[in-house]
Scaffold this active site. Structure first.
Site, PDB file in Angstrom:
ATOM      1  N   ASP A  52       0.987  -1.157   0.515  1.00  0.00           N
ATOM      2  CA  ASP A  52      -0.190  -0.525  -0.025  1.00  0.00           C
ATOM      3  C   ASP A  52       0.919   1.283   0.103  1.00  0.00           C
ATOM      4  O   ASP A  52      -0.118   2.559  -0.104  1.00  0.00           O
ATOM      5  CB  ASP A  52      -0.998  -0.282   0.950  1.00  0.00           C
ATOM      6  CG  ASP A  52       0.117  -0.183   2.212  1.00  0.00           C
ATOM      7  OD1 ASP A  52       0.937  -0.096   2.616  1.00  0.00           O
ATOM      8  OD2 ASP A  52      -1.331  -0.161   3.544  1.00  0.00           O
ATOM      9  N   SER A  53       2.352   0.732   0.338  1.00  0.00           N
ATOM     10  CA  SER A  53       2.693   1.887  -0.078  1.00  0.00           C
ATOM     11  C   SER A  53       3.000   2.450  -1.069  1.00  0.00           C
ATOM     12  O   SER A  53       3.254   3.720  -2.052  1.00  0.00           O
ATOM     13  CB  SER A  53       4.500   1.996  -0.027  1.00  0.00           C
ATOM     14  OG  SER A  53       5.008   0.310  -0.823  1.00  0.00           O
ATOM     15  N   ASP A  91      -0.467  -6.498  -0.694  1.00  0.00           N
ATOM     16  CA  ASP A  91      -1.497  -5.715   0.147  1.00  0.00           C
ATOM     17  C   ASP A  91      -2.941  -5.536   0.582  1.00  0.00           C
ATOM     18  O   ASP A  91      -3.315  -4.514  -0.107  1.00  0.00           O
ATOM     19  CB  ASP A  91      -0.284  -4.239   0.767  1.00  0.00           C
ATOM     20  CG  ASP A  91      -0.029  -4.113   2.155  1.00  0.00           C
ATOM     21  OD1 ASP A  91      -0.356  -4.678   3.478  1.00  0.00           O
ATOM     22  OD2 ASP A  91       1.034  -3.245   2.361  1.00  0.00           O
ATOM     23  N   LYS A 121      -1.215  -9.327   2.659  1.00  0.00           N
ATOM     24  CA  LYS A 121      -0.551  -8.724   3.992  1.00  0.00           C
ATOM     25  C   LYS A 121      -1.842  -8.229   4.938  1.00  0.00           C
ATOM     26  O   LYS A 121      -2.408  -7.252   4.438  1.00  0.00           O
ATOM     27  CB  LYS A 121       0.878  -8.429   3.651  1.00  0.00           C
ATOM     28  CG  LYS A 121       1.098  -8.031   5.349  1.00  0.00           C
ATOM     29  CD  LYS A 121       2.630  -7.332   4.217  1.00  0.00           C
ATOM     30  CE  LYS A 121       2.448  -5.593   4.179  1.00  0.00           C
ATOM     31  NZ  LYS A 121       2.337  -4.410   5.197  1.00  0.00           N
ATOM     32  N   GLU A 123      -1.726  -6.147   8.918  1.00  0.00           N
ATOM     33  CA  GLU A 123      -0.696  -5.511  10.013  1.00  0.00           C
ATOM     34  C   GLU A 123      -1.879  -5.439  11.408  1.00  0.00           C
ATOM     35  O   GLU A 123      -2.478  -4.904  11.327  1.00  0.00           O
ATOM     36  CB  GLU A 123      -0.756  -3.741   9.110  1.00  0.00           C
ATOM     37  CG  GLU A 123       0.189  -3.016   7.915  1.00  0.00           C
ATOM     38  CD  GLU A 123       0.069  -1.666   7.304  1.00  0.00           C
ATOM     39  OE1 GLU A 123       0.346  -1.765   6.810  1.00  0.00           O
ATOM     40  OE2 GLU A 123      -0.185  -1.363   8.883  1.00  0.00           O
ATOM     41  N   GLU A 190       9.278  -3.544  10.634  1.00  0.00           N
ATOM     42  CA  GLU A 190       9.416  -2.756  10.354  1.00  0.00           C
ATOM     43  C   GLU A 190       9.988  -2.404  11.176  1.00  0.00           C
ATOM     44  O   GLU A 190       9.165  -1.671  12.482  1.00  0.00           O
ATOM     45  CB  GLU A 190       8.958  -1.744   9.260  1.00  0.00           C
ATOM     46  CG  GLU A 190       8.503  -1.226   9.162  1.00  0.00           C
ATOM     47  CD  GLU A 190       7.801  -0.098   8.086  1.00  0.00           C
ATOM     48  OE1 GLU A 190       8.091   0.366   7.414  1.00  0.00           O
ATOM     49  OE2 GLU A 190       6.739  -1.083   7.986  1.00  0.00           O
TER      50      GLU A 190
END
Length: 289
Positions: A52-53, A91, A121, A123, A190
């Site tokens: 999602d970056s 993501d 993925k 978070e 991270e």
């Protein structure tokens, strides 16, 4: 590396586990479009994450939060079409899975059915552990993500390292263990101190991929636009530039603009010709009009 190299056998989750046992580092990179996927494929990476970056690196948002499921699916489908061997991770964006197991499952199924991802993925720990368990129970492999989790950056006080006190480190480690117990296949850690990563690796069986988490992780991931010097935004301290493509691209476009303005481009060799007889006939036809 030649783009005409013999195709590799497709990477599997079993391959990742075997590499972890053998101490062979795993290589993950992000990609957001078909050319990026082809580059990752040719470079021989193990996994590709459509992160999602992309919200910031590709779509121009100021954080990862605004990107939508539909936007992510467009990008993920493009990457899928450019990949063969690496595992593809999609993501799940902010707001697409947190509220309930049913929402998480519906979103993840779209990524599997519409974009062909191998894993999804999500978070954080906390309630995301329950979401991960529900997805795994439904047969969808999951990548967990702990430490600095950009979707919850406001709650974390900004883009800053996590787990820098003993108590905060224990919370990150506990999240990692909980995600493993929920059945996750992989973990991204991270922006945590190296000792925290080492403690996680010692306590879990699944592969741990680090980003700003030190050398003790089982593998590393970097953002495509960061490592190639394409993105012009601020870079975290863990980013290493392996190329400076933005500078090269600016130089190339500027050179093109100069030549267009000076008349140097296009030159005769950049155009197409007609046979002399056809050119003469064209003039005659035009003269008759």
């Amino acid at each position: 590396m030649s783009t005409h190299a013999a195709p590799r056998r497709r990477v599997t989750l079993a391959d990742l586990a075997a590499k972890k046992r053998a101490g062979e580092p795993l290589v993950m990179v992000t990609a957001y479009d078909h050319p990026g996927a082809q580059i990752a494929e040719a470079a021989g990476v193990d996994l590709v994450l459509v992160g999602d970056s992309a919200a910031m690196t590709v779509l121009g948002y100021d954080s990862t939060v605004p990107i939508t499921v539909d936007e992510m699916l467009v990008l993920t489908r493009a990457v899928r079409r450019g990949l063969d061997a690496p595992l593809l991770v999609g993501d799940l964006p902010f707001g697409s899975y947190e509220a309930s197991d049913a929402l998480a499952l519906a979103t993840a199924q779209r990524f599997v059915k519409e974009a062909g991802v191998d894993l999804v993925k999500i978070e954080r720990g906390g309630t995301s552990v329950a979401r991960a368990r529900a997805l795994v129970d439904a047969g969808i492999p999951v990548v967990g993500h702990v430490g600095l989790t950009p979707q919850s950056v406001a709650a974390l006080g900004g883009y800053r390292a996590q787990g820098r006190t003993a108590e905060a480190a224990i919370a990150v480690i506990d999240d990692a263990i909980a995600l493993q117990n929920a059945g996750c296949s992989l973990l991204v850690v991270e922006a945590v101190p190296s000792p925290v990563t080492a403690a996680i690796v010692d306590r879990v069986d699944f592969p741990v991929i680090g980003i700003g988490a030190g050398a003790s992780a089982d593998g590393q991931v970097l953002v495509f636009h960061d490592l190639l010097g394409i993105y012009d935004g601020p870079a975290a301290r863990f980013v290493k530039r392996y190329a400076h493509l933005r500078d090269a691209a600016i130089d190339g476009v500027a050179a093109y603009a100069r030549e267009v303005r000076s008349g140097a481009y296009p030159a005769p060799e950049h155009g197409y010709t007609m046979a002399d007889a056809e050119e003469q006939r064209l003039r005659e036809l035009l003269d008759r009009r």
